[in-house]
Motif scaffolding. Structure first.
Motif, PDB file in Angstrom:
ATOM      1  N   VAL A 120       0.835  -1.193   0.000  1.00  0.00           N
ATOM      2  CA  VAL A 120       0.000   0.000   0.000  1.00  0.00           C
ATOM      3  C   VAL A 120       0.869   1.243   0.000  1.00  0.00           C
ATOM      4  N   ALA A 121       0.312   2.318  -0.523  1.00  0.00           N
ATOM      5  CA  ALA A 121       1.029   3.585  -0.569  1.00  0.00           C
ATOM      6  C   ALA A 121       1.153   4.169   0.832  1.00  0.00           C
ATOM      7  N   GLY A 122       2.342   4.726   1.133  1.00  0.00           N
ATOM      8  CA  GLY A 122       2.538   5.430   2.387  1.00  0.00           C
ATOM      9  C   GLY A 122       2.854   4.532   3.558  1.00  0.00           C
ATOM     10  N   GLY A 123       3.082   5.170   4.692  1.00  0.00           N
ATOM     11  CA  GLY A 123       3.341   4.470   5.940  1.00  0.00           C
ATOM     12  C   GLY A 123       2.258   4.785   6.950  1.00  0.00           C
ATOM     13  N   PRO A 124       2.416   4.314   8.180  1.00  0.00           N
ATOM     14  CA  PRO A 124       1.406   4.582   9.208  1.00  0.00           C
ATOM     15  C   PRO A 124       1.191   6.086   9.393  1.00  0.00           C
ATOM     16  N   ASP A 125      -0.077   6.484   9.556  1.00  0.00           N
ATOM     17  CA  ASP A 125      -0.391   7.888   9.783  1.00  0.00           C
ATOM     18  C   ASP A 125      -1.715   7.985  10.531  1.00  0.00           C
ATOM     19  N   GLU A 126      -2.284   9.192  10.565  1.00  0.00           N
ATOM     20  CA  GLU A 126      -3.505   9.397  11.337  1.00  0.00           C
ATOM     21  C   GLU A 126      -4.705   8.675  10.734  1.00  0.00           C
ATOM     22  N   LEU A 127      -4.640   8.331   9.455  1.00  0.00           N
ATOM     23  CA  LEU A 127      -5.742   7.612   8.816  1.00  0.00           C
ATOM     24  C   LEU A 127      -5.572   6.103   8.858  1.00  0.00           C
ATOM     25  N   LEU A 128      -4.329   5.647   9.016  1.00  0.00           N
ATOM     26  CA  LEU A 128      -4.051   4.210   9.002  1.00  0.00           C
ATOM     27  C   LEU A 128      -2.962   3.926  10.029  1.00  0.00           C
ATOM     28  N   ALA A 129      -3.359   3.357  11.148  1.00  0.00           N
ATOM     29  CA  ALA A 129      -2.398   3.017  12.197  1.00  0.00           C
ATOM     30  C   ALA A 129      -1.500   1.874  11.731  1.00  0.00           C
ATOM     31  N   GLN A 141      10.605   7.964  -4.648  1.00  0.00           N
ATOM     32  CA  GLN A 141       9.472   8.848  -4.923  1.00  0.00           C
ATOM     33  C   GLN A 141       8.433   8.817  -3.812  1.00  0.00           C
ATOM     34  N   GLU A 142       8.304   7.657  -3.161  1.00  0.00           N
ATOM     35  CA  GLU A 142       7.305   7.534  -2.107  1.00  0.00           C
ATOM     36  C   GLU A 142       7.660   6.389  -1.176  1.00  0.00           C
ATOM     37  N   THR A 143       6.973   6.374  -0.030  1.00  0.00           N
ATOM     38  CA  THR A 143       7.073   5.263   0.913  1.00  0.00           C
ATOM     39  C   THR A 143       6.000   4.238   0.570  1.00  0.00           C
ATOM     40  N   PRO A 161      -6.672 -30.807   9.643  1.00  0.00           N
ATOM     41  CA  PRO A 161      -6.384 -29.392   9.364  1.00  0.00           C
ATOM     42  C   PRO A 161      -5.411 -29.269   8.198  1.00  0.00           C
ATOM     43  N   MET A 162      -5.711 -28.375   7.279  1.00  0.00           N
ATOM     44  CA  MET A 162      -4.866 -28.139   6.113  1.00  0.00           C
ATOM     45  C   MET A 162      -4.393 -26.685   6.150  1.00  0.00           C
ATOM     46  N   ALA A 163      -3.119 -26.477   5.838  1.00  0.00           N
ATOM     47  CA  ALA A 163      -2.561 -25.120   5.846  1.00  0.00           C
ATOM     48  C   ALA A 163      -1.588 -24.968   4.686  1.00  0.00           C
ATOM     49  N   PHE A 164      -1.718 -23.852   3.978  1.00  0.00           N
ATOM     50  CA  PHE A 164      -0.868 -23.575   2.824  1.00  0.00           C
ATOM     51  C   PHE A 164      -0.405 -22.126   2.889  1.00  0.00           C
ATOM     52  N   THR A 165       0.845 -21.885   2.526  1.00  0.00           N
ATOM     53  CA  THR A 165       1.375 -20.527   2.459  1.00  0.00           C
ATOM     54  C   THR A 165       2.210 -20.364   1.200  1.00  0.00           C
ATOM     55  N   LEU A 166       2.295 -19.130   0.742  1.00  0.00           N
ATOM     56  CA  LEU A 166       3.146 -18.791  -0.386  1.00  0.00           C
ATOM     57  C   LEU A 166       4.245 -17.842   0.073  1.00  0.00           C
ATOM     58  N   PRO A 167       5.434 -17.939  -0.516  1.00  0.00           N
ATOM     59  CA  PRO A 167       6.486 -16.979  -0.190  1.00  0.00           C
ATOM     60  C   PRO A 167       6.179 -15.616  -0.789  1.00  0.00           C
ATOM     61  N   LEU A 168       6.893 -14.621  -0.326  1.00  0.00           N
ATOM     62  CA  LEU A 168       6.796 -13.296  -0.915  1.00  0.00           C
ATOM     63  C   LEU A 168       7.225 -13.372  -2.374  1.00  0.00           C
ATOM     64  N   PRO A 169       6.430 -12.839  -3.307  1.00  0.00           N
ATOM     65  CA  PRO A 169       6.839 -12.881  -4.715  1.00  0.00           C
ATOM     66  C   PRO A 169       8.199 -12.220  -4.912  1.00  0.00           C
ATOM     67  N   GLU A 170       8.931 -12.706  -5.906  1.00  0.00           N
ATOM     68  CA  GLU A 170      10.283 -12.205  -6.144  1.00  0.00           C
ATOM     69  C   GLU A 170      10.320 -10.981  -7.048  1.00  0.00           C
ATOM     70  N   GLU A 171       9.264 -10.759  -7.837  1.00  0.00           N
ATOM     71  CA  GLU A 171       9.285  -9.649  -8.777  1.00  0.00           C
ATOM     72  C   GLU A 171       8.948  -8.337  -8.064  1.00  0.00           C
ATOM     73  N   GLY A 172       9.207  -7.226  -8.766  1.00  0.00           N
ATOM     74  CA  GLY A 172       8.863  -5.920  -8.239  1.00  0.00           C
ATOM     75  C   GLY A 172       7.356  -5.698  -8.274  1.00  0.00           C
ATOM     76  N   PRO A 173       6.836  -4.905  -7.341  1.00  0.00           N
ATOM     77  CA  PRO A 173       7.542  -4.183  -6.275  1.00  0.00           C
ATOM     78  C   PRO A 173       7.769  -4.998  -5.009  1.00  0.00           C
ATOM     79  N   TRP A 174       7.355  -6.274  -5.023  1.00  0.00           N
ATOM     80  CA  TRP A 174       7.496  -7.111  -3.827  1.00  0.00           C
ATOM     81  C   TRP A 174       8.952  -7.229  -3.385  1.00  0.00           C
ATOM     82  N   ASN A 175       9.861  -7.230  -4.349  1.00  0.00           N
ATOM     83  CA  ASN A 175      11.272  -7.437  -3.997  1.00  0.00           C
ATOM     84  C   ASN A 175      11.863  -6.278  -3.200  1.00  0.00           C
ATOM     85  N   LEU A 176      11.161  -5.176  -3.075  1.00  0.00           N
ATOM     86  CA  LEU A 176      11.622  -4.082  -2.226  1.00  0.00           C
ATOM     87  C   LEU A 176      11.670  -4.476  -0.755  1.00  0.00           C
ATOM     88  N   PHE A 177      10.929  -5.544  -0.398  1.00  0.00           N
ATOM     89  CA  PHE A 177      10.789  -5.909   1.013  1.00  0.00           C
ATOM     90  C   PHE A 177      11.536  -7.181   1.381  1.00  0.00           C
TER      91      PHE A 177
END
Length: 242
Positions: A102-111, A156-158, A216-232
């Motif tokens: 999401v655009a931006g970081g924590p602020d008064e509208l989004l903790a 350009q942005e956070t 019980p069944m549980a599945f997870t995916l890794p963080l995608p490798e392509e941009g913009p995910w790779n920023l993290f």
């Protein structure tokens, strides 16, 4: 990662690519993969066409009914958890977890973390969903919990990487709830993003009870490798729970 993540006689879990519809595109791709044009592929939940990630489909009507009941029980359990209904708290059997940029970081509208609760109206003629102030005909309540797990600077942005658990399953819910707080999802031009590309939203975790075995069944995916995910990649510790 392959399209099919897990399969047995009762169900199949897939990693849906962007551009494929969940109601027609994925079942058609499954039937093509199986070489069975008339095979049953019961839709249990949905993802927007531009969104990627985990989905479960039933291979028999009986499995579809059992999984759909889990979805209903989960919605009832979440309603008690977040105060929309009275009752005895229970663990949701069907859990959907997402990642979004999401655009931006924590602020008064989004903790930095919390619960988002809104009334949403779906305008089918415009193909958009709008937040409104009070219930009325055609309006449905939408609730999710989230945590802004990491931030990255692009020059350009956070940007923030959000871990999300849905309490309700409304059309465009995640996209609208964040955009209405001036934090649109990366690539989501429909709801205010200036970035060009696929919507940065991933169905990253899925938990349910097997409709036949009760396991019980549980599945997870890794963080995608392509941009913009790779920023993290170096700043994000996966928090999707098994």
């Amino acid at each position: 990662m392959s399209f099919i993540v897990y399969e047995d006689a009762a169900l199949v879990v897939v990693n849906k690519p962007a551009g494929l519809t969940s109601e027609e595109g994925v079942p058609a791709k499954l039937r093509e993969f199986w070489g069975k044009p008339d095979a049953y592929a019961g839709v249990i939940h949905r993802l927007d066409t531009g969104v990627t990630g985990l989905m479960v489909y039933a291979k028999t009507p009986e499995a579809a009914s059992a999984l759909s009941r889990q979805v209903t029980r989960s919605q009832e359990a979440y309603a008690v958890q977040d105060g929309r209904a009275e009752g005895t708290p229970a663990q949701p059997p069907f859990v959907k977890q997402y990642r979004a940029i999401v655009a931006g970081g924590p602020d008064e509208l989004l903790a930095a973390e919390g619960i988002l609760q809104d009334y949403l109206f779906k305008d089918s003629r415009k193909g958009r969903v709008f937040p409104v102030k009070r219930p009325r005909k055609g309006v449905r309540e939408a609730v999710l919990e989230y945590r802004l797990a990491a931030q990255a600077e692009t020059g350009q942005e956070t940007l923030s990487l959000a871990d999300i658990t849905l309490h309700t399953g409304r059309t465009h819910q995640i996209r609208v709830q964040f955009a209405s707080r001036k934090h649109p999802l990366w690539g989501d031009g429909k709801y205010g993003s200036r970035c060009k590309g696929n919507i940065a939203l991933q169905s990253a975790g899925l938990r349910f009870v097997h409709p036949v075995t009760g396991k019980p069944m549980a599945f997870t995916l890794p963080l995608p490798e392509e941009g913009p995910w790779n920023l993290f990649g170096e700043n994000y510790g996966a928090t999707i729970q098994n």
